[in-house]
Each structure stands twice: as C-alpha cells, then as structure tokens.
Enzyme design. Structure first.
Site, PDB file in Angstrom:
ATOM      1  N   ARG A  60       0.834  -1.212   0.000  1.00 42.78           N
ATOM      2  CA  ARG A  60       0.000   0.000   0.000  1.00 42.78           C
ATOM      3  C   ARG A  60       0.864   1.254   0.000  1.00 42.78           C
ATOM      4  NH1 ARG A  60      -1.500   2.247   4.413  1.00 42.78           N
ATOM      5  NH2 ARG A  60      -1.857   0.329   5.586  1.00 42.78           N
ATOM      6  N   TYR A 113     -17.631  14.622 -14.748  1.00 43.16           N
ATOM      7  CA  TYR A 113     -17.980  13.204 -14.619  1.00 43.16           C
ATOM      8  C   TYR A 113     -18.907  13.040 -13.413  1.00 43.16           C
ATOM      9  CZ  TYR A 113     -17.330   8.178 -14.142  1.00 43.16           C
ATOM     10  OH  TYR A 113     -17.531   6.827 -14.046  1.00 43.16           O
ATOM     11  N   ASP A 185      -8.958  17.112 -14.709  1.00 34.39           N
ATOM     12  CA  ASP A 185      -9.265  15.735 -15.108  1.00 34.39           C
ATOM     13  C   ASP A 185      -8.986  15.653 -16.608  1.00 34.39           C
ATOM     14  OD1 ASP A 185     -10.431  13.356 -15.947  1.00 34.39           O
ATOM     15  OD2 ASP A 185     -12.119  13.494 -14.548  1.00 34.39           O
ATOM     16  N   LYS A 210      -9.829   4.352 -18.843  1.00 37.05           N
ATOM     17  CA  LYS A 210     -10.169   4.788 -20.197  1.00 37.05           C
ATOM     18  C   LYS A 210      -8.967   4.649 -21.126  1.00 37.05           C
ATOM     19  CE  LYS A 210     -13.825   5.533 -17.811  1.00 37.05           C
ATOM     20  NZ  LYS A 210     -14.179   6.800 -17.214  1.00 37.05           N
TER      21      LYS A 210
HETATM   22  C1  LIG Z   1     -14.463   7.259 -15.908  1.00 37.89           C
HETATM   23  C2  LIG Z   1     -14.117   8.622 -15.502  1.00 37.89           C
HETATM   24  C3  LIG Z   1     -13.789   8.937 -14.169  1.00 37.89           C
HETATM   25  C4  LIG Z   1     -13.864   7.910 -13.048  1.00 37.89           C
HETATM   26  O1  LIG Z   1     -12.976   6.857 -13.233  1.00 37.89           O
HETATM   27  P1  LIG Z   1     -13.207   5.368 -12.675  1.00 37.89           P
HETATM   28  O2  LIG Z   1     -11.958   4.698 -13.111  1.00 37.89           O
HETATM   29  O3  LIG Z   1     -14.456   4.846 -13.310  1.00 37.89           O
HETATM   30  O4  LIG Z   1     -13.328   5.453 -11.203  1.00 37.89           O
HETATM   31  C5  LIG Z   1     -13.441  10.231 -13.868  1.00 37.89           C
HETATM   32  N1  LIG Z   1     -13.404  11.191 -14.819  1.00 37.89           N
HETATM   33  C6  LIG Z   1     -13.710  10.928 -16.102  1.00 37.89           C
HETATM   34  C7  LIG Z   1     -13.659  12.026 -17.103  1.00 37.89           C
HETATM   35  C8  LIG Z   1     -14.075   9.646 -16.486  1.00 37.89           C
HETATM   36  O5  LIG Z   1     -14.404   9.404 -17.758  1.00 37.89           O
END
Ligand SMILES: *Cc1c(COP(=O)(O)O)cnc(C)c1O
Length: 395
Positions: A60, A113, A185, A210
C-alpha cells in the site's frame, strides 16, 4: 533508458518507466505480487521507515511494479511524480480529501464526470465543505465564484457529455492569484493530446480505466504532480486512506499504455471523419467535436490540445425515440458507458445513464433528449460510418 524525458513522445510511450528487474533481465517488468517486503535486520527496517533507505516496506505504501507505471505516466504527462490509484474516483476523492476541509470552498465544472460531482454533494458536504458547480467554459463564471476560502478548482476539459472546453491557463491564473490549487481531469484527452502542466495546472488526474489502459478490462486511476509539496501532501492522504493500486492491476495498465499513442491517434483520425460525416447527415441536428470549425471553442481547442480526441456528441432527430432507435440498431458499436477503449462505444444519456434525472437538471447539464455520445474506437472507419448510417436511416 537514460534521459527518457528528452526523447520524443512515441519513444516515451514505448519505454518510459524503469524496469525494476535487475536480476534476470526480463524485458517485461515483473509483477511484484507481494503485500509486504522483508528487512534484513532491525536496523535496515528502521532505515526504510525513516526514508534513509529507499527500499520497499508494504505494497500500500509502494511497490516496484506500481512505481514503474507511475514513472511512465509522469513522464508522458511532463510531470515529476505520480500516484496510481485503485480507480479514477479514488484519485478524485483523494484530491478532495487532501485540499479541502471544514469551511473550505471548492469550484468545479458543472458538466463534470457524474460521481466527481455526486461525491462532493453527498459526502463532502457532510464535512462542511462549500462548493459551486459552474459552467467553467465561460471563464467569467470562475472569476465571479472564487472566494478567499477557495482552496481547490477542479475542471474537466472537454466536459462530459457536452464537449465544452475550459481554458486551463485562465483557470490556473485565477487559482494561483487566490492561493488555490488547480486540478485537471485529463481523462478524455490522455497525456498524448493535452498536457495541463503546460498551462499552469498543479495536478493532472486520469481515470486510467479509459485511454491509458485502453482495453476495457481494468479500472484504475492516477494523479500526476510537478511539485514536491503537493505530491507529499497528497501521498500521505492516499497511503493512509488506502485507495492505492494493486501490482497486478498496475502491470496490466502498463501493458495497455505501451500502445497508447497508436490507439489514441488512430481513434482520433477515425473520429474526425465520423464527426464530419455526422455533421452532413440529414438525420442529425448538430454535432459537437472539438475538431469541427463549428465547435464554439475551436480556437481554444487548437491552442491547448495537441489533437481533438475521439469523443463526439451529437443530437439526432426525433428526440428520445431517435436516440433509442440508434441504440437498438447498432451492430458494430457497443452499447455501453465508458470510453477511450480500442472499440467504439455508444450511449444515449436520456434513455440510459441520465434517465432518472429531472427535466430541468438535464437541460442545465446540456443533456438534450436526442443527445448521443460516442467514443470512437480503432476499427475501420468505413465500418463505423456504415453502422451509424444504417441506424440513422431508421429514424
Ligand atoms: C471514468 C471517468 C472517471 C472515473 O474513473 P473510474 O476509473 O471509473 O473510477 C473520472 N473522470 C472521467 C472524465 C471519467 O471518464
């Protein structure tokens, strides 16, 4: 590889991150599937805890496989360090937890998101954090909302599903003149197409679920830093809260990452063609794609992005029924949420993800009845186009 930072992007994608195996010369980094690490003596254990010896203690707190992935993503994002997390949302909630407290104020893009907003409204509100969700694509809204107690500005650009852009540099300037931190983000763009540090961002976040992993088979996230103080503050919170990544998960993401630029550039090339095809289609009302001159922020897109990505939103004729017709007739595109994979994914917010939302909230968030969101993949573009054309003709 020495001096990876001076190499071109494609070389970095292929080689960034030091392989921790010094014993057997394995080309692929080993998966250090262990929860804990042995100390040779009490004295050595003490030195690891004090930081005098940089060796590992407990997974961790750090793991060699994870460290390779972190170093690779930090290099691609032009940062100095990164912290990988168990999911994108673990990354988001870790920065909220690090930079906000009772009485602190938070500003965020309204079309962020979903869970990034929900966790603030439902959970952080319980701890006395104040917040405003505004349309950050108009920088005046950020200027008008900032307060002396604003500690964190969090933006997503392009935003989901409106594909509106936010000026990163302008937000960084506002944040810094108020002593606040700007987090971006960057999931939609990946490190290949946009590097927020170039425009003054303090923290760059990705859902690696993603594009970075890119194979729709792992959930994970990452926070990238170019400032040791912010890194150490966040690291302490993450390691204690425990949203860290697992070494096997890290290894899979690292494998996906090695084809990141190939995938992102191919999908983007396809997306430009599909966006133009949709814009000229008689059954389509409008298309939002940053690579179309019709995008209201086309100039900003050219300024702060190296490419326009693979996410397209478009409005079909016939409202909810039109959207449903597309969903029920696609053969190649997969009906699923998520994005940035090798395969084309399509979804219709009004009948799917946002069907429970009331009408006014939907309008405010830019989710119209016929809005379809598509994440273009790496298939042959003619096949993607034929699939969409076939659905649109049924409307
Ligand atoms: C999918 C997504 C998240 C969250 O990510 P997870 O891996 O599903 O927890 C945050 N921001 C954006 C823009 C996303 O597409």
């Amino acid at each position: 590889m020495k001096n990876i930072k001076s190499k071109k992007l494609d070389t970095q994608v292929a080689h960034a991150g030091t392989n921790p195996d010094k014993t057997y010369g394995s080309v692929a980094p080993p998966i250090y599937q262990t929860s804990t690490f042995k100390f040779d003596s009490a004295e050595e254990g003490a030195k690891r805890f004090s930081g005098e010896d940089p060796g590992y203690i407990y997974t961790r707190l750090g793991n060699p496989t994870t460290a390779t992935l972190q170093e690779a993503v930090a290099t691609l994002e032009k940062g100095t360090d990164a912290l990988a997390t168990s999911s994108g949302m673990a990354a988001v909630s870790t920065i909220y937890m690090t930079f906000l407290e009772v009485g602190a104020h938070f500003i965020c893009s309204e079309a962020v998101y979903g869970p990034s907003r929900v966790v603030m409204e439902k959970e952080f509100s319980r701890f006395g954090v104040e917040f405003d969700f505004v349309d950050t694509s108009n920088i005046k809204n950020v200027k008008n909302t900032i307060k002396p107690n604003t500690k964190l500005i969090f933006i997503e650009t392009p935003a989901n599903p409106t594909i509106k852009l936010t000026d990163i540099k302008a937000c960084a300037d506002i944040a810094h003149s108020n002593g606040a931190v700007l987090a971006v983000d960057n999931t939609f763009m990946s490190p290949i197409l946009q590097n927020p540090f170039d425009f003054g961002a303090d923290i760059v976040m990705h859902s690696m679920t993603k594009s970075i992993n890119g194979h729709s088979d792992v959930v994970s996230g990452i926070l990238v830093f170019n400032n040791q103080k912010l890194l150490m503050r966040t690291r302490n919170v993450l390691l204690n809260l425990g949203g860290t990544i697992d070494p096997h998960q890290a290894w899979l993401v690292l494998r996906g990452l090695r084809t990141l630029s190939l995938r992102v550039l191919k999908a983007q090339e396809n997306a430009q063609i599909i966006a133009e095809f949709l814009e000229n289609h008689s059954k389509v009302e409008w298309v939002r794609y940053p690579g179309l001159p019709s995008h209201p922020q086309y100039e900003l897109a050219k300024k702060q992005m190296h490419g326009f990505g693979s996410m397209i939103s478009f409005e079909v004729q016939g409202g909810v029924d039109g959207g449903r017709t597309i969903m029920n007739n696609v053969e190649l595109a997969t009906l699923a949420v998520s994005l940035g994979g090798y395969e084309t994914l399509i979804q219709h917010p009004a009948s799917m993800t946002h069907s429970a939302m009331n009408k006014q909230d939907k309008i405010d968030a830019g989710i119209t009845d016929g809005l379809v969101r598509i994440s273009i993949g790496c298939e042959d573009v003619q096949d993607i186009q034929d699939d969409l054309d076939n659905c649109l003709r049924k409307i």
